[in-house]
Scaffold this active site. Structure first.
Site, PDB file in Angstrom:
ATOM      1  N   GLY A 283       0.849  -1.194   0.000  1.00 53.57           N
ATOM      2  CA  GLY A 283       0.000   0.000   0.000  1.00 53.57           C
ATOM      3  C   GLY A 283       0.880   1.238   0.000  1.00 53.57           C
ATOM      4  NE  ARG A 284       3.651   3.106   5.476  1.00 54.62           N
ATOM      5  CZ  ARG A 284       2.958   3.756   6.410  1.00 54.62           C
ATOM      6  NH1 ARG A 284       2.984   5.070   6.448  1.00 54.62           N
ATOM      7  NH2 ARG A 284       2.271   3.090   7.317  1.00 54.62           N
ATOM      8  CB  CYS A 350     -10.652  23.586  18.572  1.00 52.77           C
ATOM      9  SG  CYS A 350     -11.239  24.955  17.584  1.00 52.77           S
ATOM     10  CD  GLU A 351      -8.997  17.864  19.653  1.00 50.42           C
ATOM     11  OE1 GLU A 351      -8.248  17.511  20.592  1.00 50.42           O
ATOM     12  OE2 GLU A 351     -10.208  17.667  19.633  1.00 50.42           O
TER      13      GLU A 351
END
Ligand SMILES: *Cc1c(COP(=O)(O)O)cnc(C)c1O
Length: 422
Positions: A283-284, A350-351
């Site tokens: 995949g990668r 917002c994290e």
């Protein structure tokens, strides 16, 4: 100047190009955040797998969860690949991209009955079964559908892939596969159950593996099993070695696919298994270094402890840094004359976990664009709508021409299907 791991990505003068396309120009044309892929880079990544397996019965099954854009799937289907899928959704996607169902293998620990039925109707090549309980359910589904399910058992060879804990899958403590010492019993059970036909054996030990040792260890363990299974009178047609080969994000030195395959084939031949159909599920390594995420610098925010470079891409677009603390290179799309400042590159979400890169030296101003490199795999395919952010547009460069292969998601699409209560 060429960048590591990405032969198709290079500065020409001050501008960063993917193939013959300036990333800054693509950003102006299509907006940001923008994923850009090089088809030539994908095909160049596939070539060493095809070379390594040439002259033997084989199938390269692209593990489509890495990047499941239809144009990416179409690229690999046209190049003769099969596909490794992990859900009914992926099956629909890959069929929509023009793939042949009889080149599709269906992996995953939690296949539902409905997914099994659909895959049986479509006529997939093989189910990679991950537990005895799944064998029973698949048998029932096949009998109900009056079809035969070709199966291989995914065995867990209990080897350490020496990669991040979240992407290691071949250890005893992982949820994947059937334990080595239970595999023979499971194969026996498979031969007793109606509707099943034993086709092969498979293993997949993890992802972003950068040395050949774990592959060779797993192969030996699998071949031990093959020998005991065949000694028990159960024929195995194919050997599926899974995926997992790593890519260069920074200074990794993974083996080339053809070199790795040469080592594996030597072992396979030496142990007398050279006649078997060979399958791999990369995949990668097929897509990771074929793509970048282009993002615009919104604000520079100097601070006492840290300087922040706030860009318009966020963890919802590219989750790997937040999820695995993954390091991905970040480069300016247009080089400036002035000196660099060290920034944490962060998004608008917002994290505090919303970061793309930490402590990166960049010479940028608001309005400039940066590219996150090696973003072709496990980036867009993991994107979410957190903070009601539409997912990015995707462009594929084909022969120097940029094609929009996915529209930017619009806000109205994000709550389509939701209802107010009257
Ligand atoms: C994810 C996965 C792959 C592909 O792994 P990569 O590291 O992307 O090569 C192959 N096979 C199975 C069963 C998978 O789950």
């Amino acid at each position: 100047m060429s960048l590591p791991g990405s032969p198709f990505l290079a500065y020409r003068g001050k501008e960063l190009f993917l193939e013959d396309c300036s990333l800054d120009e693509l950003a102006q044309r299509f907006g940001t955040p923008l994923y850009v892929y090089s088809q030539a880079a994908m095909l160049a990544a596939l070539a060493p797998y095809q070379r390594g397996l040439a002259g033997r019965p084989h199938l390269v099954c692209y593990a489509m969860k890495a990047n499941s854009n239809l144009a990416v799937l179409q690229t690999f289907a046209r190049a003769g690949c099969g596909f490794d899928i992990v859900s009914g959704g992926e099956l629909e996607r890959v069929l929509a991209a023009g793939a042949d169902a009889d080149k599709v293998v269906f992996s995953g620990v939690g296949k539902t009955r409905a997914e099994m039925h659909r895959a049986l109707d479509a006529g997939v090549l093989c189910f990679n079964v991950e537990s005895e309980a799944e064998l029973e359910v698949l048998s029932q589904a096949a009998v109900d559908a009056r079809r035969t399910a070709r199966i291989s058992l995914r065995v867990n060879p209990d080897v350490d892939a020496q990669t991040h804990a979240y992407i290691s899958t071949g250890l005893k403590g992982n949820k994947f596969g059937i334990a080595h010492d239970q595999a023979l019993a499971a194969y026996r059970r498979a031969t007793e159950l109606p509707g099943l036909e034993v086709a092969g054996i498979d293993c997949h030990i993890g992802s972003q593996i950068t040395t050949s040792g774990p592959y060779l260890d797993a192969l030996d363990r699998v071949l031990d099993l093959v020998e005991s299974i065949e000694a028990a009178g159960i024929a195995l047609h194919h050997l599926d070695l899974g995926g997992g080969l790593g890519i260069v994000y920074t200074d990794e030195q993974p083996p080339a696919a053809d070199a790795l395959l040469a080592q594996l084939l030597q072992r396979i031949d030496a142990r007398g298994h050279g006649h078997r159909m060979l399958m791999v599920e990369p995949g990668r390594s097929l897509v990771g270094n074929a793509g970048v995420l282009v993002s615009e610098v919104l604000y520079l925010k100097p601070g006492e402890a840290k300087n922040f470079c706030i860009v318009d891409a966020a963890m919802n677009d590219l989750m790997r840094p937040a999820m695995y603390e993954a390091f991905m290179r970040i480069e300016a799309c247009r080089l400036r004359g002035h000196g660099a400042t060290v920034y944490d590159v962060v998004g608008p979400v917002c994290e505090s976990g919303d970061w793309l890169g930490r402590d990166r030296a960049l010479a940028v101003e608001p309005g400039d664009r940066v590219a996150v490199l090696s973003a072709g795999a496990y980036c867009m395919s993991m994107a979410s709508n957190y903070n009601t952010r539409g997912r990015a547009a995707e462009v594929m460069v084909v022969g120097g021409q940029a094609h929009l292969v996915r529209d930017r998601e619009q806000p109205s699409e994000l709550f389509r299907g939701e209802r107010l209560i009257d």
